[in-house]
Design a protein around this motif. Structure first.
Motif, PDB file in Angstrom:
ATOM      1  N   SER A 207      -7.450  11.203  -3.799  1.00  0.00           N
ATOM      2  CA  SER A 207      -8.447  10.260  -4.313  1.00  0.00           C
ATOM      3  C   SER A 207      -9.516  10.925  -5.160  1.00  0.00           C
ATOM      4  N   ASP A 350      -0.082   6.116  -1.249  1.00  0.00           N
ATOM      5  CA  ASP A 350      -1.272   5.279  -1.124  1.00  0.00           C
ATOM      6  C   ASP A 350      -1.237   4.126  -2.122  1.00  0.00           C
ATOM      7  N   LYS A 354      -1.158   0.127  -1.170  1.00  0.00           N
ATOM      8  CA  LYS A 354      -2.150  -0.847  -1.631  1.00  0.00           C
ATOM      9  C   LYS A 354      -1.484  -1.997  -2.371  1.00  0.00           C
ATOM     10  N   SER A 355      -0.473  -1.680  -3.185  1.00  0.00           N
ATOM     11  CA  SER A 355       0.248  -2.745  -3.889  1.00  0.00           C
ATOM     12  C   SER A 355       0.963  -3.667  -2.910  1.00  0.00           C
TER      13      SER A 355
END
Length: 381
Positions: A207, A350, A354-355
């Motif tokens: 991130s 990740d 999230k999708s």
């Protein structure tokens, strides 16, 4: 007689001297020490990326027509007062073997030719970044990182990468996001050191590799008015329209909102499983290399310990100690492997997660709504 006298007089006159050609203007190169002082714009931090409506259309068209989901191209424009204005773009050719040296040179020649042609027609030819098409939001890969690192080193404001999500566009939501590499990641990248200690010292995770830059789309007033006229409801031209036909629009009604959105969930799950398998494989390789490094270090430490004990015994016997040898030369201890690939794979997992959460959440709400609606209809009947 008069003609001959005029000719003789003209011959006696001095020949007119040719006018000296004008001297070509000379320009002195700006000293390297003064370039940063003169370039005031370079000191203004980049705050927002502004995409022209034509660029949005060209990127969508290229991503839709590309043979694979990894369509990419260059962005052209100008940075002014902290705003990166992207006014044009062009796609780069796709090759099956991107790592092939021949295909890389071919892409470089095509890029130089396109920029030269744009300059000849007085169009924007300043590269300000590149765009990348992706699916399900997973754009973390080594190629994107390497390309962006080169741009941030050579371009004045570092440039940006515009990520276009094809899966979001297929659901009717045009997705464009702008990113740049963080300073901490660039420092580790320049040192080519992504060991465990380097990741900890730079506080790097998936991130913190990229930082997002705010993005906005600009359209000219004529296009905005045209789009507004398309969505405007007008009276029906029919002489006796029904209540449903009283108002008509230039756009046909869309029933995409009635789609439960379950078609892409299976594909999304497959991508997550594949990314997790790749991550486990990469972690297995890193574990094997770590064990190999530990074995070599243990051998070197045992050798040093034995040599010290042997020298201590020789000194006790009054003999000269043996010379110390270079352990690094005797034992080839490999360097700690890079963990960048593992970090990028975690970023992909990740993004897929999230999708999936967004798609499944919306689909679940629609399913409950459809179930409630069917229950009401059954009760009415």
């Amino acid at each position: 007689m008069a003609t001959s006298m005029a000719a003789a007089l003209a011959a006696s006159l001095p020949a007119p001297s040719a006018a000296p050609p004008p001297a070509a203007p000379t320009y002195e190169a700006i000293p390297a020490s003064m370039s940063k002082v003169i370039d005031i714009e370079a000191d203004i931090p980049l705050t927002v990326v502004q995409l022209d409506g034509m660029v949005v259309t060209k990127i969508q068209k290229h991503a839709r027509e590309a043979p694979s989901s990894t369509a990419h191209g260059l962005l052209l424009g100008l940075d002014l007062d902290g705003t990166l204005e992207v006014s044009n773009s062009f796609p780069l050719p796709h090759h099956a073997a991107d790592e092939d040296e021949k295909s890389t040179k071919s892409i470089a020649r095509y890029q130089a030719s396109m920029l030269r042609s744009l300059k000849e027609v007085q169009a924007d030819d300043s590269v300000v970044g590149f765009y990348q098409a992706t699916t399900l939001g997973a754009f973390f890969n080594q190629t994107l990182v390497d390309t962006q690192a080169i741009h941030q080193e050579k371009l004045r404001h570092g440039g940006v990468v515009i990520v276009h999500d094809l899966s979001q566009t297929a659901r009717g939501n045009s997705s464009f996001r702008a990113f740049r590499l963080t300073a901490a990641f660039l420092d580790a990248y320049k040192k080519s050191n992504f060991s465990t200690a380097s990741l900890i010292s730079h506080r790097l995770t998936f991130s913190s590799i990229l930082e997002e830059v705010p993005l906005k789309v600009r359209t000219n007033p004529l296009l905005s008015s045209f789009l507004g006229s398309l969505t405007q409801m007008n009276p029906s031209p029919l002489s006796d329209p029904t209540p449903e036909e009283a108002q008509v629009s230039a756009l046909k009604p869309s029933f995409s909102t009635l789609d439960l959105g379950t078609a892409g969930i299976a594909r999304n799950l497959e991508q997550i499983v594949e990314a997790v398998d790749n991550y486990r494989t990469e972690e297995g390789n890193l574990a094997y290399l770590s064990r190999q490094i530990a074995r070599e270090r243990a051998k070197a430490e045992n050798y040093v310990t034995k040599r010290k004990e042997e020298n201590a015994g020789r000194v006790a016997q009054g003999l000269a100690p043996l010379p110390e040898e270079d352990v690094a030369r005797l034992f080839k201890i490999p360097a700690e492997p890079s963990r960048l690939e593992s970090v990028l794979l975690l970023g992909q997992i990740d993004a897929y997660g999230k999708s999936l959460a967004g798609t499944a959440g919306t689909g679940l709400v629609k399913m409950y709504a459809a179930k409630a609606s069917s229950g009401v209809d059954a009760a009415d009947r």
